[in-house]
Design a protein around this motif. Sequence first.
Motif, PDB file in Angstrom:
ATOM      1  N   SER A 186       0.824  -1.209   0.000  1.00  0.00           N
ATOM      2  CA  SER A 186       0.000   0.000   0.000  1.00  0.00           C
ATOM      3  C   SER A 186       0.860   1.262   0.000  1.00  0.00           C
ATOM      4  N   GLU A 195     -10.544  -9.352  -3.858  1.00  0.00           N
ATOM      5  CA  GLU A 195     -11.669  -8.507  -4.289  1.00  0.00           C
ATOM      6  C   GLU A 195     -12.104  -7.529  -3.195  1.00  0.00           C
ATOM      7  N   ARG A 196     -12.052  -7.961  -1.929  1.00  0.00           N
ATOM      8  CA  ARG A 196     -12.533  -7.092  -0.847  1.00  0.00           C
ATOM      9  C   ARG A 196     -11.673  -5.852  -0.672  1.00  0.00           C
ATOM     10  N   ASN A 197     -10.467  -5.854  -1.244  1.00  0.00           N
ATOM     11  CA  ASN A 197      -9.574  -4.703  -1.113  1.00  0.00           C
ATOM     12  C   ASN A 197      -9.486  -3.845  -2.370  1.00  0.00           C
ATOM     13  N   HIS A 198     -10.319  -4.120  -3.357  1.00  0.00           N
ATOM     14  CA  HIS A 198     -10.216  -3.375  -4.617  1.00  0.00           C
ATOM     15  C   HIS A 198     -10.608  -1.906  -4.449  1.00  0.00           C
ATOM     16  N   ASP A 199     -11.653  -1.636  -3.696  1.00  0.00           N
ATOM     17  CA  ASP A 199     -12.019  -0.231  -3.486  1.00  0.00           C
ATOM     18  C   ASP A 199     -10.915   0.506  -2.729  1.00  0.00           C
ATOM     19  N   TYR A 200     -10.289  -0.175  -1.788  1.00  0.00           N
ATOM     20  CA  TYR A 200      -9.173   0.420  -1.053  1.00  0.00           C
ATOM     21  C   TYR A 200      -8.047   0.799  -2.006  1.00  0.00           C
ATOM     22  N   ARG A 217      -8.269   1.460  -5.166  1.00  0.00           N
ATOM     23  CA  ARG A 217      -8.710   2.606  -5.969  1.00  0.00           C
ATOM     24  C   ARG A 217      -8.548   3.908  -5.187  1.00  0.00           C
ATOM     25  N   SER A 218      -8.801   3.850  -3.877  1.00  0.00           N
ATOM     26  CA  SER A 218      -8.662   5.057  -3.056  1.00  0.00           C
ATOM     27  C   SER A 218      -7.214   5.522  -2.974  1.00  0.00           C
ATOM     28  N   GLU A 275      -5.159   0.804 -10.006  1.00  0.00           N
ATOM     29  CA  GLU A 275      -6.171   0.016 -10.707  1.00  0.00           C
ATOM     30  C   GLU A 275      -6.053  -1.424 -10.216  1.00  0.00           C
ATOM     31  N   PRO A 276      -7.090  -1.978  -9.592  1.00  0.00           N
ATOM     32  CA  PRO A 276      -6.965  -3.311  -9.001  1.00  0.00           C
ATOM     33  C   PRO A 276      -7.181  -4.442 -10.000  1.00  0.00           C
TER      34      PRO A 276
END
Length: 307
Positions: free
Chosen positions: A160, A179-184, A186-187, A191-192
């Motif tokens: 990170s 998958e559960r960390n893809h929005d993280y 992006r923040s 690009e995940p």
Amino acid sequence: MRAVVYEEFGGADVLRVVDRPEPHIGADAVVVKVAAASLNPVDYKIREGYLRGLMDVHFPAVPAWDVSGTVVKAGLDTPELQVGDEVLAYARKDVVQDGTLAEYVAVPVRTAAKKPAGLSFEVAAALPLAGLTALQSIRRAGLAEGQTVLVHAAAGGVGSIAVQLAVNAGARVVGTASERNHDYLRSLGAEPVAYGDGLVEAARAAVPGGFDVVLDYVGGQAVETAPALLRPGGTIASITDARARDELGGQYVWVRPDSADLAHLADLAARGVVKVEIAATYPLEETAEAYRALETGHTRGKIVVTV
């Protein structure tokens, strides 16, 4: 002083809190009253004996290398630091014995930097090993503005920070994570793409021409898939797998203490350029429980022990 020790290799149940003498220092070290220390996977790998051929352990051993706190005693020749300075350090020494999970720790000045006033002790303690690993691996890989980088284990403690450093350097960043960390991701500006089956196809779809740099913070598949993902002339840097260097002509990086690098990272964190996520904090007496949480592999962000 109170300190966490282990007297034999084993799981978290070998850890206990004991009374130990306060540390002595040489001419180029300081004594730091510990405010916080953070845990890293290498700590428990050493404790379990997996790195016996690489790191000498002298029992009873105090684990951990990351620390923040206040200088309470200075050696004979430490112009960099004075009593009263708030510091952070990657206080790794040649022998594993006197780590940072204690009320006081001896810190060589070459491993420390002053803590910016706007940085909390918890974040300062979480930064050193992960931040230095990310910074030094990016530097060794030669990542430059305008390049495209694939960061493996991009939601982890090292990954990170690497994502944020690469974004700040002007690179396009693709990161692997569950998958559960893809929005993280992006923040953070990445690009995940998902781990596992289909990784190569998904990454190539995102960057058809191949990556300038692959940063491996997990090993295994990350190194094995690198030839299919790098563009001609691209390079890989790994902190886990020497095949990156020996078979692929890239870099194999073992993080080094560096006060200038640490001061740079601390400044970035204080200015909000790099954000360090804290997953949980524990008191010193609950260090064994803190390590058990880390060893599940299911935490996102750093686990910090406060003293």
